[in-house]
Motif scaffolding. Structure first.
Motif, PDB file in Angstrom:
ATOM      1  N   GLN A  96       0.811  -1.216   0.000  1.00  0.00           N
ATOM      2  CA  GLN A  96       0.000   0.000   0.000  1.00  0.00           C
ATOM      3  C   GLN A  96       0.851   1.276   0.000  1.00  0.00           C
ATOM      4  OE1 GLN A  96      -2.409   0.132   3.508  1.00  0.00           O
ATOM      5  NE2 GLN A  96      -0.751  -0.500   4.863  1.00  0.00           N
ATOM      6  N   ASN A  97       2.136   1.157   0.280  1.00  0.00           N
ATOM      7  CA  ASN A  97       3.024   2.327   0.236  1.00  0.00           C
ATOM      8  C   ASN A  97       3.650   2.532  -1.140  1.00  0.00           C
ATOM      9  OD1 ASN A  97       4.687  -0.120   0.794  1.00  0.00           O
ATOM     10  ND2 ASN A  97       6.369   1.348   0.584  1.00  0.00           N
ATOM     11  N   SER A  98       3.350   1.646  -2.097  1.00  0.00           N
ATOM     12  CA  SER A  98       4.048   1.655  -3.389  1.00  0.00           C
ATOM     13  C   SER A  98       3.350   2.515  -4.440  1.00  0.00           C
ATOM     14  CB  SER A  98       4.172   0.227  -3.925  1.00  0.00           C
ATOM     15  OG  SER A  98       4.863  -0.598  -3.012  1.00  0.00           O
ATOM     16  N   ALA A  99       4.175   3.081  -5.299  1.00  0.00           N
ATOM     17  CA  ALA A  99       3.682   3.804  -6.473  1.00  0.00           C
ATOM     18  C   ALA A  99       4.290   3.160  -7.715  1.00  0.00           C
ATOM     19  CB  ALA A  99       4.059   5.279  -6.400  1.00  0.00           C
ATOM     20  N   VAL A 100       3.601   3.319  -8.830  1.00  0.00           N
ATOM     21  CA  VAL A 100       4.071   2.789 -10.107  1.00  0.00           C
ATOM     22  C   VAL A 100       4.343   3.966 -11.041  1.00  0.00           C
ATOM     23  CG1 VAL A 100       3.505   1.368 -12.110  1.00  0.00           C
ATOM     24  CG2 VAL A 100       2.775   0.649  -9.829  1.00  0.00           C
ATOM     25  N   LEU A 101       5.552   4.006 -11.558  1.00  0.00           N
ATOM     26  CA  LEU A 101       5.968   5.069 -12.473  1.00  0.00           C
ATOM     27  C   LEU A 101       5.847   4.557 -13.903  1.00  0.00           C
ATOM     28  CD1 LEU A 101       7.216   7.971 -12.165  1.00  0.00           C
ATOM     29  CD2 LEU A 101       9.432   6.889 -12.617  1.00  0.00           C
ATOM     30  N   LEU A 102       5.185   5.310 -14.756  1.00  0.00           N
ATOM     31  CA  LEU A 102       4.988   4.921 -16.150  1.00  0.00           C
ATOM     32  C   LEU A 102       5.967   5.692 -17.022  1.00  0.00           C
ATOM     33  CD1 LEU A 102       1.089   5.126 -16.076  1.00  0.00           C
ATOM     34  CD2 LEU A 102       2.526   3.147 -15.623  1.00  0.00           C
ATOM     35  N   THR A 103       6.784   4.960 -17.785  1.00  0.00           N
ATOM     36  CA  THR A 103       7.805   5.604 -18.614  1.00  0.00           C
ATOM     37  C   THR A 103       7.781   5.038 -20.027  1.00  0.00           C
ATOM     38  OG1 THR A 103       9.582   4.000 -18.198  1.00  0.00           O
ATOM     39  CG2 THR A 103       9.268   5.754 -16.552  1.00  0.00           C
ATOM     40  N   ALA A 104       8.388   5.787 -20.955  1.00  0.00           N
ATOM     41  CA  ALA A 104       8.468   5.310 -22.343  1.00  0.00           C
ATOM     42  C   ALA A 104       9.511   6.119 -23.097  1.00  0.00           C
ATOM     43  CB  ALA A 104       7.110   5.436 -23.033  1.00  0.00           C
ATOM     44  N   ILE A 105       9.983   5.540 -24.213  1.00  0.00           N
ATOM     45  CA  ILE A 105      10.832   6.262 -25.164  1.00  0.00           C
ATOM     46  C   ILE A 105      10.324   5.965 -26.558  1.00  0.00           C
ATOM     47  CG2 ILE A 105      12.986   6.406 -23.844  1.00  0.00           C
ATOM     48  CD1 ILE A 105      13.873   3.820 -25.257  1.00  0.00           C
ATOM     49  N   ASP A 106      10.579   6.892 -27.474  1.00  0.00           N
ATOM     50  CA  ASP A 106      10.249   6.648 -28.877  1.00  0.00           C
ATOM     51  C   ASP A 106      11.153   5.552 -29.417  1.00  0.00           C
ATOM     52  OD1 ASP A 106       8.299   8.604 -28.843  1.00  0.00           O
ATOM     53  OD2 ASP A 106       9.717  10.187 -29.419  1.00  0.00           O
ATOM     54  N   SER A 107      10.641   4.799 -30.370  1.00  0.00           N
ATOM     55  CA  SER A 107      11.371   3.636 -30.895  1.00  0.00           C
ATOM     56  C   SER A 107      12.726   4.003 -31.473  1.00  0.00           C
ATOM     57  CB  SER A 107      10.526   2.924 -31.956  1.00  0.00           C
ATOM     58  OG  SER A 107      10.177   3.823 -32.999  1.00  0.00           O
ATOM     59  N   ASP A 108      12.877   5.225 -31.980  1.00  0.00           N
ATOM     60  CA  ASP A 108      14.140   5.627 -32.598  1.00  0.00           C
ATOM     61  C   ASP A 108      15.003   6.495 -31.677  1.00  0.00           C
ATOM     62  OD1 ASP A 108      12.399   7.746 -32.582  1.00  0.00           O
ATOM     63  OD2 ASP A 108      12.813   8.401 -34.644  1.00  0.00           O
ATOM     64  N   SER A 109      14.651   6.530 -30.386  1.00  0.00           N
ATOM     65  CA  SER A 109      15.401   7.353 -29.431  1.00  0.00           C
ATOM     66  C   SER A 109      16.274   6.482 -28.542  1.00  0.00           C
ATOM     67  CB  SER A 109      14.446   8.170 -28.549  1.00  0.00           C
ATOM     68  OG  SER A 109      13.676   9.067 -29.326  1.00  0.00           O
ATOM     69  N   PRO A 110      17.396   7.018 -28.059  1.00  0.00           N
ATOM     70  CA  PRO A 110      18.256   6.249 -27.138  1.00  0.00           C
ATOM     71  C   PRO A 110      17.615   6.130 -25.765  1.00  0.00           C
ATOM     72  CG  PRO A 110      19.077   8.492 -27.382  1.00  0.00           C
ATOM     73  CD  PRO A 110      17.966   8.348 -28.377  1.00  0.00           C
ATOM     74  N   GLU A 111      18.067   5.154 -24.998  1.00  0.00           N
ATOM     75  CA  GLU A 111      17.484   4.881 -23.683  1.00  0.00           C
ATOM     76  C   GLU A 111      17.586   6.082 -22.750  1.00  0.00           C
ATOM     77  OE1 GLU A 111      15.642   3.525 -20.492  1.00  0.00           O
ATOM     78  OE2 GLU A 111      15.651   2.461 -22.410  1.00  0.00           O
ATOM     79  N   LYS A 112      18.627   6.889 -22.884  1.00  0.00           N
ATOM     80  CA  LYS A 112      18.789   8.029 -21.983  1.00  0.00           C
ATOM     81  C   LYS A 112      17.651   9.040 -22.107  1.00  0.00           C
ATOM     82  CE  LYS A 112      21.713  10.900 -25.030  1.00  0.00           C
ATOM     83  NZ  LYS A 112      20.757  12.046 -25.046  1.00  0.00           N
ATOM     84  N   ASP A 113      16.886   8.957 -23.217  1.00  0.00           N
ATOM     85  CA  ASP A 113      15.788   9.899 -23.435  1.00  0.00           C
ATOM     86  C   ASP A 113      14.458   9.408 -22.864  1.00  0.00           C
ATOM     87  OD1 ASP A 113      17.495  11.603 -24.748  1.00  0.00           O
ATOM     88  OD2 ASP A 113      16.948  10.922 -26.762  1.00  0.00           O
ATOM     89  N   ARG A 114      14.485   8.327 -22.111  1.00  0.00           N
ATOM     90  CA  ARG A 114      13.247   7.811 -21.517  1.00  0.00           C
ATOM     91  C   ARG A 114      12.586   8.892 -20.666  1.00  0.00           C
ATOM     92  NH1 ARG A 114      10.875   3.071 -20.783  1.00  0.00           N
ATOM     93  NH2 ARG A 114      12.626   2.027 -21.832  1.00  0.00           N
ATOM     94  N   GLU A 115      11.279   9.068 -20.873  1.00  0.00           N
ATOM     95  CA  GLU A 115      10.532  10.112 -20.173  1.00  0.00           C
ATOM     96  C   GLU A 115       9.485   9.507 -19.241  1.00  0.00           C
ATOM     97  OE1 GLU A 115      10.691  13.488 -23.739  1.00  0.00           O
ATOM     98  OE2 GLU A 115       8.803  12.463 -23.263  1.00  0.00           O
ATOM     99  N   ILE A 116       9.144  10.284 -18.232  1.00  0.00           N
ATOM    100  CA  ILE A 116       8.099   9.889 -17.290  1.00  0.00           C
ATOM    101  C   ILE A 116       6.747  10.345 -17.847  1.00  0.00           C
ATOM    102  CG2 ILE A 116       7.173  10.280 -14.971  1.00  0.00           C
ATOM    103  CD1 ILE A 116      10.107  10.644 -14.048  1.00  0.00           C
ATOM    104  N   LEU A 117       5.826   9.403 -17.989  1.00  0.00           N
ATOM    105  CA  LEU A 117       4.504   9.707 -18.548  1.00  0.00           C
ATOM    106  C   LEU A 117       3.467   9.987 -17.464  1.00  0.00           C
ATOM    107  CD1 LEU A 117       4.261   6.860 -21.221  1.00  0.00           C
ATOM    108  CD2 LEU A 117       5.233   9.155 -21.488  1.00  0.00           C
ATOM    109  N   GLY A 118       3.656   9.356 -16.318  1.00  0.00           N
ATOM    110  CA  GLY A 118       2.690   9.514 -15.230  1.00  0.00           C
ATOM    111  C   GLY A 118       3.063   8.623 -14.066  1.00  0.00           C
ATOM    112  N   VAL A 119       2.240   8.653 -13.028  1.00  0.00           N
ATOM    113  CA  VAL A 119       2.528   7.879 -11.823  1.00  0.00           C
ATOM    114  C   VAL A 119       1.226   7.660 -11.064  1.00  0.00           C
ATOM    115  CG1 VAL A 119       3.074   9.997 -10.557  1.00  0.00           C
ATOM    116  CG2 VAL A 119       3.912   7.791  -9.708  1.00  0.00           C
ATOM    117  N   TYR A 120       1.136   6.527 -10.393  1.00  0.00           N
ATOM    118  CA  TYR A 120      -0.027   6.303  -9.539  1.00  0.00           C
ATOM    119  C   TYR A 120       0.354   5.445  -8.341  1.00  0.00           C
ATOM    120  CZ  TYR A 120      -0.584   1.665 -11.839  1.00  0.00           C
ATOM    121  OH  TYR A 120      -0.402   0.379 -12.322  1.00  0.00           O
TER     122      TYR A 120
END
Length: 284
Positions: free
Chosen positions: A148-172
């Motif tokens: 019950q103390n946990s949150a889930v972070l939603l992330t993604a990158i574009d298919s042609d982007s490097p991993e370092k460009d991963r962005e945070i989309l949302g959290v719950y």
């Protein structure tokens, strides 16, 4: 069924004649007195009809009623068993909730593919994926650290982007009373209140690797394999704090602050004591 004037014999009162009856009561006049009995139950053990044809019909009615009573009894027993199992599960659940030890890395970051970018926010849940090898191959992963103390972070990158460009989309936050150890289908549902979806502009300002660092390779922004990974509770608090700052002066700021306050309370974190982010992007 008309039983008026039908002759009967009672084990105790002897011969008599039916003078009145309803769906629930039958009245019989014996030699010296009249008696009322429960209908049709009295015919099962204590009373015999002389008219065999009607007696056969009544026997069928008694049999049907007996079957109905047995069915009702069976349903009652089933209900008692269900209640017993429910009570057993509830007590087990309460025990897990009460005895839970706060894990310092009980937050989850999920790698959202193209399809999940939409469904994660329309359904407000993500999957922990399936086991890739071994005896349990193909079965859902159990997100055992989530509580019950946990949150889930939603992330993604574009298919042609490097991993370092991963962005945070949302959290719950996970749903109230969610226990990862008991999660059989691998789906992690969101809390009804504490959930945030970032705009594209906001996501562009929230790089995931600003906060996260792989313990074994702290300077590298590499995900390698896996649908998700756990990470530090304080890192999630840093992310939430920056979302609050990002939304400063907007209507959404208050909701983000409520989320942060709740998260810090659940994870025994003092917001003012939080260090600044020190993820792989900042260490490189």
């Amino acid at each position: 069924m008309n039983l008026i004037n039908k002759k009967v014999t009672h084990k105790r009162f002897g011969m008599g004649s039916i003078v009145n009856h309803s769906d629930a009561v039958v009245e019989i006049h014996f030699a010296s007195e009249s008696k009322k009995f429960v209908y049709p139950d009295v015919f099962g053990k204590h009373l015999k009809l002389h008219d065999e044809k009607i007696a056969d019909s009544l026997e069928k009615i008694l049999h049907e009623k007996e079957m109905e009573l047995k069915e009702e009894e069976r349903k009652k027993e089933e209900e008692k068993e269900l209640q017993r199992k429910y009570q057993e599960l509830r007590l087990g659940h309460e025990k897990l909730m009460k005895n839970h030890t706060l894990h310092p890395e009980s937050q989850m970051v999920s790698w959202c593919d193209a399809e999940e970018r939409n469904t994660a926010f329309s359904e407000w849940k993500v999957s922990s994926g399936v086991i890739k090898s071994g005896n349990n191959k193909g079965k859902p992963n159990k997100p055992i650290r989530l509580h019950q103390n946990s949150a889930v972070l939603l992330t993604a990158i574009d298919s042609d982007s490097p991993e370092k460009d991963r962005e945070i989309l949302g959290v719950y936050m996970v749903k109230d009373n969610f226990i990862g150890k008991l999660c059989e289908d691998g789906n992690i549902p969101a809390h009804s209140e504490y959930r945030l979806q970032l705009t594209e502009e906001e996501s562009a300002q929230m790089p995931f690797w600003k906060y996260y660092a792989n313990e074994k390779s702290p300077l590298k922004t590499t995900w390698n394999t896996g649908k998700y990974r756990y990470f530090d509770n304080s890192w999630m608090a840093q992310i939430l704090r920056d979302i609050v700052s990002l939304r400063s002066g907007t209507e959404e700021q208050e909701l983000a602050q409520q989320f942060l306050d709740h998260f810090c309370k659940m994870n025994q974190i003092v917001e003012q004591d939080l260090p600044e982010p020190n993820g792989a992007l900042l260490r490189a």
